[in-house]
Design a protein around this motif. Structure first.
Motif, PDB file in Angstrom:
ATOM      1  N   UNK A 148      39.976  11.923  38.203  1.00  0.00           N
ATOM      2  CA  UNK A 148      39.356  11.594  37.297  1.00  0.00           C
ATOM      3  C   UNK A 148      37.554  12.061  38.679  1.00  0.00           C
ATOM      4  N   UNK A 149      37.661  12.177  39.748  1.00  0.00           N
ATOM      5  CA  UNK A 149      36.732  12.687  40.674  1.00  0.00           C
ATOM      6  C   UNK A 149      37.025  14.073  40.834  1.00  0.00           C
ATOM      7  N   UNK A 150      35.609  14.688  40.743  1.00  0.00           N
ATOM      8  CA  UNK A 150      35.114  16.079  41.965  1.00  0.00           C
ATOM      9  C   UNK A 150      34.501  16.217  42.704  1.00  0.00           C
ATOM     10  N   UNK A 151      34.046  15.320  42.849  1.00  0.00           N
ATOM     11  CA  UNK A 151      33.644  14.830  44.389  1.00  0.00           C
ATOM     12  C   UNK A 151      32.293  14.142  43.904  1.00  0.00           C
ATOM     13  N   UNK A 152      31.022  14.772  43.333  1.00  0.00           N
ATOM     14  CA  UNK A 152      29.631  14.169  42.805  1.00  0.00           C
ATOM     15  C   UNK A 152      30.077  13.193  41.850  1.00  0.00           C
ATOM     16  N   UNK A 153      31.332  13.651  40.512  1.00  0.00           N
ATOM     17  CA  UNK A 153      31.200  13.192  39.458  1.00  0.00           C
ATOM     18  C   UNK A 153      32.274  12.686  39.672  1.00  0.00           C
ATOM     19  N   UNK A 154      32.574  11.546  38.994  1.00  0.00           N
ATOM     20  CA  UNK A 154      33.542  10.600  38.228  1.00  0.00           C
ATOM     21  C   UNK A 154      33.250  10.038  36.953  1.00  0.00           C
ATOM     22  N   UNK A 155      35.168  11.155  36.291  1.00  0.00           N
ATOM     23  CA  UNK A 155      34.738  10.206  34.645  1.00  0.00           C
ATOM     24  C   UNK A 155      36.025  11.329  33.468  1.00  0.00           C
ATOM     25  N   UNK A 156      35.823  10.920  32.785  1.00  0.00           N
ATOM     26  CA  UNK A 156      37.084  11.613  31.813  1.00  0.00           C
ATOM     27  C   UNK A 156      36.955  13.103  31.636  1.00  0.00           C
ATOM     28  N   UNK A 157      35.751  14.101  32.244  1.00  0.00           N
ATOM     29  CA  UNK A 157      35.191  15.058  31.647  1.00  0.00           C
ATOM     30  C   UNK A 157      35.725  15.969  33.465  1.00  0.00           C
TER      31      UNK A 157
END
Length: 349
Positions: free
Chosen positions: A105-114
């Protein structure tokens, strides 16, 4: 075999830093480690994980992947023809399990389903395995078929990583649940909705059921009593255990009364009392406190030193490390209006 060794033998174990070979991949005679089904390990320091003291200079035998004997090195001889692996200076401990995981769910600066895809999911499962977390329950953040296919591939040995168990999509009240996960949660209004949702999740072959009592922080609409009671009863009919995030002590008591199997967050509105503890013991309800999840909401305002430790740099996503160490991000955490409340909630937990 001593009683503590018997309980340890029933667990899956890991060798920290080394896997199950010497550093050279050879046995004590300098030969390549045998592919035999019988292996003799010696010289290890073993931490049983049951609160008893660590055991020094231990030996154990593994036959077909199962621990059959654990004794002091001088008291246990190597079976004839077995592979002999020295673990002097190494520590063996039961593997860890995470019942409140949200991999992918996490790519660094952003968390969420995308951010959720096969690469992000399997990468996080590999990181868990690296740190000795060999089983994770994705508690309500899996949508679609991806988690089920990855789960099956792991069990079939087609890919490597922490063993995955999934609750599919978590259940929340209408308009409730964590806001970043609004597109994933299944929102129910009452008992009928809850029963229908459980039946559908059971058909999808989930491993457990996840409930969000509120938004995870004691705010937002809460699951109604008839909804969570119906969900728990229906899940048990399908032989599924139910876990729930909960913030308020009173809500925790009601969930335990309704038959929930486990709480996967800490109570943070006030200190836990003897009544809840007694009820949990009576009904055998477990607690996974998720302390790091509560701490992560504020700790980066303090620029923790461990972000720069080697064990973090080795496998932690570099983009996430960079984001958390960035002065802009640090100041963002420092400006949180609820920073003081979050610290207090963690202290209460």
């Amino acid at each position: 075999m001593k009683p503590c060794a018997k309980s340890l033998a029933a667990m899956m174990l890991m060798v920290l830093l080394a896997g199950c070979e010497s550093e050279t991949g050879k046995d004590v005679n300098g030969k390549a480690a045998s592919s035999s089904d019988v292996s003799y390990f010696f010289g290890a320091r073993i931490i049983p994980g049951d609160g008893s003291p660590a055991m020094e200079d231990m030996s154990f035998i593994v036959i077909n992947g199962k621990f059959t004997a654990i004794e002091k090195r001088r008291e246990l001889n190597a079976p004839k023809g077995s592979a002999r692996i020295e673990l002097t200076g190494r520590t063996v401990t039961p593997v860890f399990a995470n019942l409140q995981a949200q991999p992918g769910m996490n790519n660094g600066a952003q968390y969420g389903p995308k951010n959720y895809n096969r690469d992000s999911l399997t990468a996080d499962l590999s990181r868990y395995a690296y740190y000795g977390v060999m089983a994770v329950l994705t508690a309500g953040t899996d949508s679609g078929d991806l988690a089920f296919s990855v789960r099956d591939e792991l069990r079939q040995g087609k890919i490597k990583g922490a063993r995955l168990f999934t609750a599919g999509q978590g259940i929340a009240a209408k308009g409730g649940g964590p806001q970043p996960l609004a597109d994933i949660t299944i929102q129910v209004g009452g008992a009928a909705d809850a029963k229908k949702t459980i039946a559908e999740l059971a058909d999808e072959k989930v491993d457990a059921i996840k409930l969000w009592m509120d938004d995870g922080n004691g705010k937002g609409p809460k699951l109604k009593a008839d909804a969570y009671t119906a969900a728990i009863e229906e899940a048990h009919k399908h032989n599924l255990k139910v876990v729930s995030e909960v913030f308020d002590l009173n809500d925790a008591k009601e969930l335990v009364k309704a038959g929930v199997n486990g709480l996967v967050s800490s109570i943070r509105d006030r200190e836990v009392d003897d009544a809840l503890i007694a009820a949990m013991k009576e009904k055998n309800v477990f607690l996974a406190p998720a302390l790091t999840a509560a701490e992560a909401k504020f700790v980066y305002a303090d620029r923790p030193n461990w972000l720069g430790e080697q064990t973090m740099r080795e496998v932690y996503p570099p983009q996430l490390l960079g984001y958390l160490a960035d002065p802009v991000s640090v100041n963002k955490f420092k400006r949180l209006s609820e920073l003081g409340d979050l610290r207090q909630q963690y202290a209460t937990a």
